[in-house]
Design a protein around this motif. Structure first.
Motif, PDB file in Angstrom:
ATOM      1  N   PRO A 180     -65.486 118.292  27.427  1.00  0.00           N
ATOM      2  CA  PRO A 180     -64.225 117.588  27.436  1.00  0.00           C
ATOM      3  C   PRO A 180     -64.186 117.166  25.878  1.00  0.00           C
ATOM      4  N   ASP A 181     -62.924 116.683  25.558  1.00  0.00           N
ATOM      5  CA  ASP A 181     -62.722 116.278  24.143  1.00  0.00           C
ATOM      6  C   ASP A 181     -63.725 114.948  23.552  1.00  0.00           C
ATOM      7  N   GLY A 182     -63.724 114.124  24.539  1.00  0.00           N
ATOM      8  CA  GLY A 182     -64.524 112.934  24.466  1.00  0.00           C
ATOM      9  C   GLY A 182     -65.952 113.222  24.549  1.00  0.00           C
ATOM     10  N   CYS A 183     -66.581 112.203  24.971  1.00  0.00           N
ATOM     11  CA  CYS A 183     -68.140 112.211  24.997  1.00  0.00           C
ATOM     12  C   CYS A 183     -68.394 113.198  26.306  1.00  0.00           C
ATOM     13  N   ALA A 184     -69.242 114.175  25.928  1.00  0.00           N
ATOM     14  CA  ALA A 184     -69.616 115.421  26.961  1.00  0.00           C
ATOM     15  C   ALA A 184     -70.470 114.793  28.194  1.00  0.00           C
TER      16      ALA A 184
ATOM     17  N   CYS B 256     -72.812 106.966  21.388  1.00  0.00           N
ATOM     18  CA  CYS B 256     -72.589 106.155  22.619  1.00  0.00           C
ATOM     19  C   CYS B 256     -71.652 105.000  22.195  1.00  0.00           C
ATOM     20  N   PHE B 257     -70.598 104.887  22.983  1.00  0.00           N
ATOM     21  CA  PHE B 257     -69.992 103.705  22.729  1.00  0.00           C
ATOM     22  C   PHE B 257     -70.278 102.339  23.285  1.00  0.00           C
ATOM     23  N   LEU B 258     -71.061 102.422  24.068  1.00  0.00           N
ATOM     24  CA  LEU B 258     -71.699 101.023  24.748  1.00  0.00           C
ATOM     25  C   LEU B 258     -72.021 100.285  23.683  1.00  0.00           C
ATOM     26  N   PRO B 259     -71.487  98.766  23.771  1.00  0.00           N
ATOM     27  CA  PRO B 259     -71.804  97.923  22.989  1.00  0.00           C
ATOM     28  C   PRO B 259     -73.483  97.693  23.195  1.00  0.00           C
ATOM     29  N   PRO B 260     -74.038  97.353  22.114  1.00  0.00           N
ATOM     30  CA  PRO B 260     -75.503  96.978  22.000  1.00  0.00           C
ATOM     31  C   PRO B 260     -75.836  95.859  23.079  1.00  0.00           C
ATOM     32  N   GLY B 261     -75.281  94.928  23.158  1.00  0.00           N
ATOM     33  CA  GLY B 261     -75.446  93.987  24.056  1.00  0.00           C
ATOM     34  C   GLY B 261     -75.618  94.213  25.435  1.00  0.00           C
TER      35      GLY B 261
END
Ligand SMILES: Nc1ncnc2c1ncn2[C@@H]1O[C@H](COP(=O)(O)OP(=O)(O)OP(=O)(O)O)[C@@H](O)[C@H]1O
Ligand SMILES: [Mg+2]
Length: 338
Positions: free
Chosen positions: A286-290, A318-323
Motif C-alpha cells: 500500500p501507499d501508506g503504512c504497509a 507509526c502514527f499512534l500517539p505515544p499516550g
C-alpha cells in the motif's frame, strides 16, 4: 554528545529490480548504523528485505537487473557504486559474510581445510602448518566432531549442518571487523545454535568485531544484540537499543513479534501466530503504512506513510500517539476482538 563515526552507516538504502512488469523495490529506504564492537540484530518476517539489505551492502546481489541506491559508508568510505574488484578485497578480510545457504560460500572443488588455510594465510603471515592448526581449532570451535578428519573433507562430504558450521569457521578465520551473519543458526539444532552465538559473542569480545545478525528469532536477538532493526515490507518499522526495544516496544508489529518469541523447546513456529494475515506481496504494497492492513490499531492517518520518529536511541514508524501506545496492553488480537 556526538558519538564517533559508526563503523557502518547505511542511509536510505533502496534495492530495486527491473522486471517485465516494471520496477519492484523490495528494500525501500532503510537506514541504520553499526557501531564499533556492536551487535545489531535485524528481524522481520520472510520477504521483508533483510537479506537483500545486507547483501547489497557488500555487492553480493548478482542479479543484473538490480538497482541499488542510497548510501553505505564503511569506515567513512562509500561502498555503493564501487566495482566488484574494489569490493572483493573488503569481503573476506574486513567484512565476512555467513550466508543462509552455505554452498554459496564454499567452493566445491577444494577441501574445507584448504579453503580456511588460504583465507587465514591471505591475511596473516603464517606457515601452512600453523594455518592448518588454526583451521582445525576453528572447526573444533564451531562444533564439528573429529575436526582433524573434517579438515580434509570436501564440502559435499559434509552434512548440511556441518557445512553451515564450516562456513562459519571460514568467516571467523580472518577475524573480520564486521561479520554479517544471515540466519546463521536456522538450520542447526538448539545446542549448536547456542555454541555459534557464543562464538559470535567471542568474536566481538576478543577481536572487537562488530556483527550484523539476521534472524527470525526474537529470543536470539534479546540475548545477543545490542541494537535491533525491525523490518517490515522493505522498510524499518522500529530501530533502537535492545534494552529500549524490549522494555518499551513502540510499533504494533514489534508487539506481535514480541508475543511470538518461540518456545525454548519443541518446534519453532514458521509463522507469527500472534499477528493474523501475512505481509503484502511486493506488487501490492500500500501507499501508506504497509502494516496497517494487519494492524489492530490502525486509524485514518495510516493510509499515509509513517516517518521514522523518536529519539536517537529509539525510533519507530507509526502514527499512534505515544499516550495511546502506552495504554495498550500489547495484545492486539484481544483488543481487536473487543
Ligand atoms: N533477484 C531478485 N529479483 C526479484 N525479486 C527478488 C530478488 N531477490 C529477492 N527478491 C524479493 O525481495 C524480497 C525480499 O527478499 P529477501 O531475500 O531480502 O527477504 P528476507 O527478509 O531475507 O526473507 P527470508 O527471511 O525468507 O530470508 C522477497 O519478496 C524476494 O522475493
Ligand atoms: Mg533472507
Amino acid at each position: 554528545m556526538e558519538a564517533a563515526e559508526p563503523l557502518l552507516d547505511v542511509r536510505d538504502l533502496r534495492v530495486s529490480f527491473r522486471t517485465e512488469d516494471g520496477l519492484i523495490r523490495p528494500v525501500d529506504g532503510v537506514s541504520f548504523q553499526v557501531g564499533a564492537h556492536e551487535i545489531v540484530g535485524i528481524v522481520g518476517e520472510s520477504g521483508s528485505g533483510k537479506s537483500l539489505s545486507v547483501m547489497s551492502i557488500v555487492g553480493l546481489i548478482s542479479d543484473p537487473n538490480v538497482v541499488i541506491e542510497g548510501s553505505v559508508r564503511y569506515k567513512g568510505r562509500e561502498l555503493i557504486g564501487l566495482s566488484q574488484s574494489a569490493l572483493r578485497p573488503l569481503r573476506g578480510s574486513e567484512i565476512a559474510v555467513i550466508f543462509q545457504d552455505p554452498m554459496t560460500a564454499l567452493t566445491p572443488v577444494y577441501t574445507v581445510g584448504w579453503q580456511i588455510v588460504e583465507q587465514v594465510r591471505a591475511h596473516e603471515k603464517l606457515s601452512r602448518r600453523t594455518a592448518r592448526r588454526r583451521a582445525v581449532e576453528l572447526l573444533d570451535a564451531v562444533g564439528i566432531p573429529q575436526p582433524y578428519t573434517a579438515v580434509d573433507r570436501y564440502p559435499h562430504q559434509l552434512s548440511g549442518g556441518m557445512r553451515q558450521r564450516a562456513m562459519i569457521a571460514m568467516a571467523l578465520s580472518c577475524q573480520p571487523a564486521l561479520l554479517i551473519a544471515d540466519e546463521p543458526t536456522t538450520a542447526l539444532d538448539v545446542t549448536v545454535q547456542a555454541q555459534i552465538l557464543e562464538l559470535i559473542h567471542r568474536l566481538k569480545d576478543e577481536f572487537g568485531s562488530s556483527v550484523i545478525l539476521i534472524t527470525h528469532d526474537m529470543g536470539v536477538v534479546a540475548e545477543t544484540a545490542d541494537r535491533v532493526l525491525v523490518m517490515y515490507a522493505g522498510r524499518v518499522a522500529e530501530y533502537g537499543t535492545t534494552r529500549e526495544l524490549f522494555s518499551e516496544p513502540l510499533h504494533p508489529y514489534t508487539w506481535g513479534l514480541y508475543d511470538s518469541i518461540p518456545p525454548l523447546e519443541g518446534r519453532r513456529p514458521t509463522r507469527l501466530s500472534s499477528i493474523s494475515g501475512s505481509p503484502p506481496a511486493l506488487s501490492e504494497r500500500p501507499d501508506g503504512c504497509a502494516f496497517a492492513p494487519r494492524c489492530a490499531y490502525r486509524f485514518e492517518t495510516c493510509d499515509q506513510l509513517p516517518p521514522l520518529s523518536g529519539t536517537r536511541e529509539h525510533l519507530a514508524a507509526c502514527f499512534l500517539p505515544p499516550g495511546r501506545r502506552r495504554a495498550v496492553d500489547r495484545h492486539p488480537d484481544q483488543e481487536a476482538s473487543t
